[in-house]
Design a protein around this motif. Structure first.
Motif, mmCIF file in Angstrom:
data_model
loop_
_atom_site.group_PDB
_atom_site.id
_atom_site.type_symbol
_atom_site.label_atom_id
_atom_site.label_comp_id
_atom_site.label_asym_id
_atom_site.label_seq_id
_atom_site.Cartn_x
_atom_site.Cartn_y
_atom_site.Cartn_z
ATOM 1 N N PHE A 136 0.815 -1.221 -0.092
ATOM 2 C CA PHE A 136 -0.016 0.007 0.047
ATOM 3 C C PHE A 136 1.073 1.301 0.083
ATOM 4 C CE2 PHE A 136 -2.243 3.360 2.043
ATOM 5 C CZ PHE A 136 -3.276 3.400 1.558
ATOM 6 N N ARG A 137 0.699 1.951 -0.995
ATOM 7 C CA ARG A 137 1.588 3.344 -1.113
ATOM 8 C C ARG A 137 0.613 4.492 -1.226
ATOM 9 N NH1 ARG A 137 4.348 -0.120 -5.041
ATOM 10 N NH2 ARG A 137 6.330 -0.726 -4.273
ATOM 11 N N LEU A 138 1.114 5.629 -0.383
ATOM 12 C CA LEU A 138 0.527 6.846 -0.612
ATOM 13 C C LEU A 138 1.540 8.085 -0.945
ATOM 14 C CD1 LEU A 138 -1.803 8.876 -0.041
ATOM 15 C CD2 LEU A 138 -1.268 8.737 2.394
ATOM 16 N N LEU A 139 1.225 8.761 -1.820
ATOM 17 C CA LEU A 139 2.405 10.023 -2.124
ATOM 18 C C LEU A 139 1.343 11.094 -2.148
ATOM 19 C CD1 LEU A 139 4.730 11.506 -3.298
ATOM 20 C CD2 LEU A 139 4.057 10.687 -5.620
ATOM 21 N N TYR A 140 1.732 12.179 -1.482
ATOM 22 C CA TYR A 140 1.302 13.676 -1.392
ATOM 23 C C TYR A 140 2.396 14.588 -1.930
ATOM 24 C CZ TYR A 140 -0.545 18.192 -0.309
ATOM 25 O OH TYR A 140 -1.040 19.285 -0.599
ATOM 26 N N VAL A 141 2.105 15.410 -2.961
ATOM 27 C CA VAL A 141 3.282 16.306 -3.637
ATOM 28 C C VAL A 141 2.357 17.571 -3.610
ATOM 29 C CG1 VAL A 141 4.577 16.955 -5.249
ATOM 30 C CG2 VAL A 141 4.093 14.437 -4.807
ATOM 31 N N ASN A 142 2.955 19.016 -3.123
ATOM 32 C CA ASN A 142 2.682 20.086 -3.390
ATOM 33 C C ASN A 142 3.813 21.109 -3.897
ATOM 34 O OD1 ASN A 142 0.378 21.846 -2.490
ATOM 35 N ND2 ASN A 142 1.886 23.067 -1.501
ATOM 36 N N SER A 143 3.138 21.805 -4.891
ATOM 37 C CA SER A 143 4.048 22.722 -5.455
ATOM 38 C C SER A 143 4.404 23.888 -4.651
ATOM 39 C CB SER A 143 3.539 23.290 -6.694
ATOM 40 O OG SER A 143 3.949 24.219 -7.241
ATOM 41 N N ILE A 144 5.742 24.257 -4.637
ATOM 42 C CA ILE A 144 6.192 25.487 -3.915
ATOM 43 C C ILE A 144 6.549 26.439 -4.918
ATOM 44 C CG2 ILE A 144 8.184 26.125 -2.635
ATOM 45 C CD1 ILE A 144 8.577 23.429 -1.397
ATOM 46 N N SER A 145 6.837 26.258 -6.185
ATOM 47 C CA SER A 145 7.261 27.220 -7.060
ATOM 48 C C SER A 145 7.462 26.433 -8.421
ATOM 49 C CB SER A 145 8.789 27.727 -6.760
ATOM 50 O OG SER A 145 9.724 27.127 -6.998
ATOM 51 N N GLN A 146 7.987 27.277 -9.639
ATOM 52 C CA GLN A 146 7.963 26.467 -10.726
ATOM 53 C C GLN A 146 9.072 25.506 -10.935
ATOM 54 O OE1 GLN A 146 6.522 26.482 -14.061
ATOM 55 N NE2 GLN A 146 4.676 27.072 -12.843
ATOM 56 N N LYS A 147 10.054 25.631 -9.808
ATOM 57 C CA LYS A 147 11.192 24.758 -9.689
ATOM 58 C C LYS A 147 11.284 23.852 -8.578
ATOM 59 C CE LYS A 147 14.142 27.010 -13.115
ATOM 60 N NZ LYS A 147 15.554 27.502 -13.261
ATOM 61 N N PHE A 148 10.488 24.038 -7.566
ATOM 62 C CA PHE A 148 10.661 23.386 -6.290
ATOM 63 C C PHE A 148 9.096 22.788 -5.687
ATOM 64 C CE2 PHE A 148 14.417 25.893 -5.498
ATOM 65 C CZ PHE A 148 15.085 24.898 -4.814
ATOM 66 N N SER A 149 9.107 21.439 -5.491
ATOM 67 C CA SER A 149 8.115 20.919 -4.782
ATOM 68 C C SER A 149 8.511 20.194 -3.596
ATOM 69 C CB SER A 149 7.533 19.788 -5.899
ATOM 70 O OG SER A 149 6.995 20.536 -7.049
ATOM 71 N N ALA A 150 7.647 19.842 -2.738
ATOM 72 C CA ALA A 150 7.612 19.134 -1.473
ATOM 73 C C ALA A 150 6.795 18.058 -1.428
ATOM 74 C CB ALA A 150 7.638 20.042 -0.288
ATOM 75 N N GLY A 151 7.118 16.982 -0.856
ATOM 76 C CA GLY A 151 6.035 16.052 -0.616
ATOM 77 C C GLY A 151 6.386 14.971 0.450
ATOM 78 N N ILE A 152 5.618 13.936 0.392
ATOM 79 C CA ILE A 152 5.909 12.825 1.517
ATOM 80 C C ILE A 152 5.495 11.421 0.903
ATOM 81 C CG2 ILE A 152 3.503 13.224 2.534
ATOM 82 C CD1 ILE A 152 5.114 12.649 5.161
ATOM 83 N N PHE A 153 6.248 10.512 1.394
ATOM 84 C CA PHE A 153 6.011 9.117 0.673
ATOM 85 C C PHE A 153 5.531 8.441 1.835
ATOM 86 C CE2 PHE A 153 8.831 10.479 -2.634
ATOM 87 C CZ PHE A 153 8.364 10.131 -3.699
#
Length: 329
Positions: A136-153
Motif C-alpha cells: 500500500f503506497r501513498l504519495l502527496y506532493v505540493n508545488s512550492i514554485s515553478q522549480k521546487f516541490s515538496a511531498g511525503i511518501f
C-alpha cells in the motif's frame, strides 16, 4: 515546432481529457487540437484561402461542476491457472489506484495484493509453495514554485519473497527541477531527495540476527529526460544508504533510449545496473534448493543488471495527459 521556412515558429497547445473517455475519443480531441495549431502555419502559405474557421460553441460559457473533485479511481483483478499431471500453478492479484492530480498538488494512492501458489506431486506426495505480496503506497506532493516541490511518501508492505512480514516507510522529500515544470513535455532535469524512517518485521531471523528493526534512510535521485525529433532519452541514477550504517548502501542506474528509425518506428534500449549492499532482510537460515529453483526467496547479491533491446511501432497519440510531472518515477 516549425521547420524549414517555418523555423522559429513554435507553439504549445493544451487540452484536458477525461479519464472516462475511450482511446478513440481522446484521439479525436487531440487531432482537433493539432488542426487548430496548424492553422497558424497554413495562414502563412498560399493555401490560406482554402481555410474557413467556424465556431460551434455556445456564446456563454457555463462552468461544469466536477462531482468527483478531480479524483480518478481504478480497480483491477487478475488471475491465471496452468497445470499438468504433476504440477499446478495459480496466481491472482487485486489492485486499486486512486489519483487526484491538480496543477498545484498531487495525491496518488496504490494498493496491491497478490498470491502465487505452486503445487507439485511426486511419488504420491504433494508439496506446495506460496509467494505472497501486499503493498500500500501513498504519495502527496505540493508545488512550492515553478522549480521546487515538496511531498511525503508512505508505504506498507509484506513480501514473503523479501522475508518481510510487515514493513513501514515514512519519508518526506523535496524536488528541484532545473527547468520549469511546464517544460516537462520537452525536457526534464530533476533532483529528488528523500529522508525517512523504516520499520521491518521479518518472517525469519536475518543474517544480522534481527527479527525486527527500525532504520533511517535517505536517497538522492537525479533524473534527466529529453524528447527530441530523433527520439527520447531517460537517464537516472539513484543512491541511498542507511544512516545508522553508511556501509549499507545501494546505487541504481537506469537508462531508457528510444531511437526513431523512420516515422513512428523505434529501436529501444533499456539498461539497468545496480550495486547492492543493503539487503538487511536476507534470512539467517540456509535457503533450500527448492526455494531457489522456484524463485521463492530473494538471494544475497552485490549486483543486479538487466538489458533489453527491441523495436516498437507507435500509433495513435504519443502524448499523455499528465499536467503535473512532479515526483514522477
Amino acid at each position: 515546432m516549425g521547420t524549414k521556412e517555418f523555423k522559429g515558429i513554435e507553439d504549445t497547445l493544451v487540452t484536458f481529457t477525461s479519464a472516462l473517455l475511450s482511446d478513440s475519443e481522446r484521439l479525436l480531441q487531440l487531432v482537433r487540437l493539432v488542426k487548430q495549431g496548424l492553422v497558424r502555419y497554413i495562414s502563412k502559405t498560399s493555401d490560406n484561402k482554402n481555410i474557413d474557421i467556424v465556431y460551434t460553441g455556445n456564446a456563454h460559457h457555463i462552468p461544469v461542476e466536477d462531482s468527483w473533485d478531480n479524483w480518478i479511481f481504478s480497480v483491477g483483478l487478475n488471475g491465471s491457472l496452468e497445470g499438468e499431471e504433476s504440477k499446478k500453478e495459480f496466481m491472482w492479484e487485486a489492485d486499486l489506484d486512486a489519483d487526484r492530480v491538480k496543477r498545484g498538488s498531487k495525491i496518488k494512492i496504490n494498493g496491491t495484493y497478490s498470491n502465487e501458489i505452486k503445487e507439485f506431486e511426486n511419488d504420491n506426495e504433494i508439496s506446495q509453495t506460496s509467494k505472497k505480496e501486499r503493498i500500500f503506497r501513498l504519495l502527496y506532493v505540493n508545488s512550492i514554485s515553478q522549480k521546487f516541490s515538496a511531498g511525503i511518501f508512505t508505504e506498507y508492505k509484506s513480501k514473503t519473497y523479501e522475508n518481510i512480514s510487515d514493513g513501514f516507510n515514512l519519508a518526506p522529500a523535496i524536488e528541484y527541477s532545473v527547468y520549469p515544470y511546464e517544460q516537462s513535455v520537452r525536457k526534464k532535469f530533476t533532483f529528488l531527495y528523500r529522508i525517512g524512517w523504516t520499520y521491518n518485521n521479518y518472517y525469519q531471523r536475518t543474517i544480522f540476527s534481527k527479527e525486527e528493526e527500525s532504520l533511517f534512510q535517505h536517497s538522492l535521485k537525479i533524473d534527466y529526460t529529453i524528447y527530441e525529433l530523433w527520439g527520447t532519452a531517460d537517464i537516472f541514477i539513484e543512491a541511498s544508504n542507511y544512516l545508522n550504517d553508511f556501509n549499507k548502501n545501494r546505487i541504481d542506474f537506469k537508462t531508457k533510449l528510444a531511437f526513431r528509425l523512420t516515422g513512428a518506428f523505434f529501436f529501444n534500449v533499456y539498461l539497468q545496473a545496480s550495486y547492492v549492499n543493503d539487503q538487511l532482510y536476507i534470512p539467517l537460515e540456509e535457503v533450500s534448493f527448492e526455494d531457489v529453483l522456484l524463485n521463492q526467496i530473494k538471494l544475497s547479491t552485490q549486483y543486479e543488471y538487466r538489458l533489453k533491446l527491441g523495436v516498437s511501432y507507435t500509433f495513435g497519440s504519443i502524448y499523455n495527459t499528465i499536467v503535473n510531472p512532479r515526483f514522477e518515477k
